[in-house]
Scaffold this active site. Structure first.
Site, PDB file in Angstrom:
ATOM      1  N   CYS A 341     -12.625  41.893  49.438  1.00 14.36           N
ATOM      2  CA  CYS A 341     -12.280  43.182  48.819  1.00 14.36           C
ATOM      3  C   CYS A 341     -11.152  43.847  49.619  1.00 14.36           C
ATOM      4  O   CYS A 341     -10.035  43.342  49.640  1.00 14.36           O
ATOM      5  CB  CYS A 341     -13.512  44.059  48.696  1.00 14.36           C
ATOM      6  SG  CYS A 341     -13.297  45.375  47.454  1.00 14.36           S
ATOM      7  N   HIS A 425     -17.717  40.730  46.263  1.00 20.12           N
ATOM      8  CA  HIS A 425     -18.817  40.911  47.212  1.00 20.12           C
ATOM      9  C   HIS A 425     -19.978  40.010  46.790  1.00 20.12           C
ATOM     10  O   HIS A 425     -20.131  39.678  45.613  1.00 20.12           O
ATOM     11  CB  HIS A 425     -19.304  42.368  47.209  1.00 20.12           C
ATOM     12  CG  HIS A 425     -18.315  43.356  47.700  1.00 20.12           C
ATOM     13  ND1 HIS A 425     -17.927  43.426  49.022  1.00 20.12           N
ATOM     14  CD2 HIS A 425     -17.627  44.337  47.044  1.00 20.12           C
ATOM     15  CE1 HIS A 425     -17.049  44.404  49.165  1.00 20.12           C
ATOM     16  NE2 HIS A 425     -16.848  44.964  47.993  1.00 20.12           N
TER      17      HIS A 425
END
Length: 502
Positions: A341, A425
């Site tokens: 991310c 994630h």
């Protein structure tokens, strides 16, 4: 039955989240249809529900303890800090803007009480019991007027309150007494009693103090939970990264191969979803450390740059610390790096940010061929895909949109040599993919490390939740706890002066 309970704490990190999860798991094993609830959560560790709502990871894990699917109803207000003075406000799973602490507590918070109570009422209409978690301490007298997560919701919903105290910190009796004594008379009527957490030693030595506490407050102690290593659920208040070199607690099984694998996680500011590395720490023979110095990368077989709520700030921090140059050298040497991310974004060529930091165009580390533009709309998805010949699932929470100009595909991102980047994630929770990834890392690092063939991260999580349920079942007065959930706080609880200040 439409029972309920609020689990409050003497302090932050007293054990509210784990006790709530433990009670939920104990109840569901008794055949009770139960749900978790936290009216307002402040956390950078969040999760995406199936309907695309962002909630705290602790509530997602508590839902797993209940064996139900998490929803936005379980955490209607999520605050995601963006610095010392402001947070992003996420309402019913969607961001609605940035707000200072003064602005939030100055009026906005109280306006959300109706939404919070509606969510709780809907859950109570659907489930036999709802176990609510408070935040911080209910005795934060400076915030009581606008409180919607502790006594504010207990009063409005008529919930009995169980106060948890961490005896491992010391001062638990004073904390219990002081918590009650700083509440108003009406609030005190709902505080049924106490639960001691993390006790080490012979409980009989503690009993005289519990008897005295009962004499002083008129309130009983519902259980004494022993200290147990390696027990917990996804943290919400943030890793204490000021303790440099923190080692992520991991599986105690010995390595399968001849070597261990060393993983260094860059402890970037506003680190979010650092729970991504829990799946690595669960592998026998994988040692995970959080680091903040370039020399600590030297012996690492894999460096992870985790997510962050401040991508541009993370870049500045990496450069200030000398970590940026070390990462660029590492990439050039073909040594493994994984960016997740925000950690993926900093590895790119350029970042255009008029949303998060509002710093405009900023140069990235230039390791991966991508440009990132921050968009006002947040991406909240639960993607599925394939990498290294294995199925992978994950979840995305980001404003940055990546434009990739080369490299080999890797999930939604790319890889160049042994530098990998993705917005996903949770991808390392996919067991087959995690093992394949670690095998490649070990081969590149020249380590005789072998991933365990049978490590199931999902099974380990279930085992953790069952252990929490066992703690409640074995060390709490479950009959009394059941009466509390079903019938509310006992009548006639005495007022403890001085009470809340006028």
């Amino acid at each position: 039955m439409s029972g309920g309970l609020l689990v409050a704490g003497t302090t932050s990190d007293a054990g509210k989240s784990v006790v709530t999860a433990g009670i939920c798991r104990w109840l569901v094993r008794q055949g009770v249809k139960v749900a978790p609830f936290k009216a307002q959560n402040m956390s950078l560790n969040s999760f995406v529900t199936r309907e695309g709502a962002e909630i705290g990871r602790a509530q997602a894990m508590q839902a797993q303890a209940c064996r139900v699917e998490p929803t936005a109803l379980m955490n209607p207000v999520l605050l995601k800090p963006g610095g010392e003075q402001s947070s992003q406000v996420v309402l019913m799973g969607k961001p609605v803007g940035e707000m200072s602490a003064r602005g939030y507590h100055g009026g906005r918070q109280q306006k959300l009480l109706g939404t919070v109570l509606d969510c709780l009422a809907e859950l109570r209409g659907t489930y036999d019991a709802v176990i609510c978690e408070g935040a911080g301490s209910p005795a934060e007298i400076n915030l009581r007027r606008t409180d919607i997560v502790n006594m504010g919701i207990a009063r409005n919903a008529g919930l009995p309150v169980l106060v948890v105290g961490d005896i491992d910190r010391g001062g638990v009796f004073a904390s219990f007494f002081g918590t009650v004594a700083l509440l108003s008379e009406e609030d005190q009527k709902l505080v049924a009693g106490f639960l001691v957490n993390k006790f080490r030693g012979d409980v009989s030595l503690l009993e005289p103090g519990l008897d005295m506490l009962h004499g002083l407050t008129g309130r009983r102690t519902y259980g004494v939970l022993p200290f147990q290593h390696g027990l917990g659920i996804d943290e919400e208040d943030g890793l204490r990264v000021s303790l440099r070199g923190t080692v992520r607690e991991s599986n105690t099984a010995p390595p399968v191969g001849e070597d261990v694998l060393r993983v260094a996680v860059c402890a970037v500011p506003l680190m979010s979803n650092f729970t991504d590395v829990d799946a690595l720490a669960a592998e026998p023979g994988v040692v995970v450390r959080f680091v903040d110095r370039p020399e600590e990368l030297a012996d690492a077989d894999l460096v992870v740059i985790p997510g962050t709520r401040g991508t541009v700030r993370a870049l500045e921090w990496l450069r200030e610390r000398g970590l940026a140059d070390a990462l660029v050298r590492r990439a050039a040497e073909g040594r493994p790096i994984l960016g997740i991310c925000g950690g993926f974004q900093v590895l790119g060529q350029r970042i255009e940010d008029e949303v998060e930091s509002r710093r405009g165009q900023v140069d990235g580390l230039g390791v991966l061929p991508l440009r990132v533009r921050f968009a006002p709309e947040k991406i909240l998805t639960r993607p599925e895909g394939e990498a290294l010949g294995e199925r992978v699932t994950g979840y995305e929470i980001h404003h940055g949109v990546a434009h990739i100009d080369g490299g080999a595909p890797f999930l939604d991102g790319c890889r160049v040599g042994q530098t990998w980047g993705t917005h996903w994630h949770g991808s390392l929770e996919s067991d087959g993919f995690r093992r394949a990834f670690l095998r490649e890392v070990a081969a590149t690092a020249g380590r005789r490390f072998v991933p365990a063939p049978d490590t199931s991260f999902a099974a380990l999580r279930e085992e953790q939740l069952d252990r929490l349920g066992d703690l409640i079942e074995q060390h709490a007065d479950t009959d009394a706890l059941w009466r509390l959930i079903e019938s509310g706080a006992p009548q006639g609880l005495p007022f403890i002066p001085p009470g809340a200040p006028a």
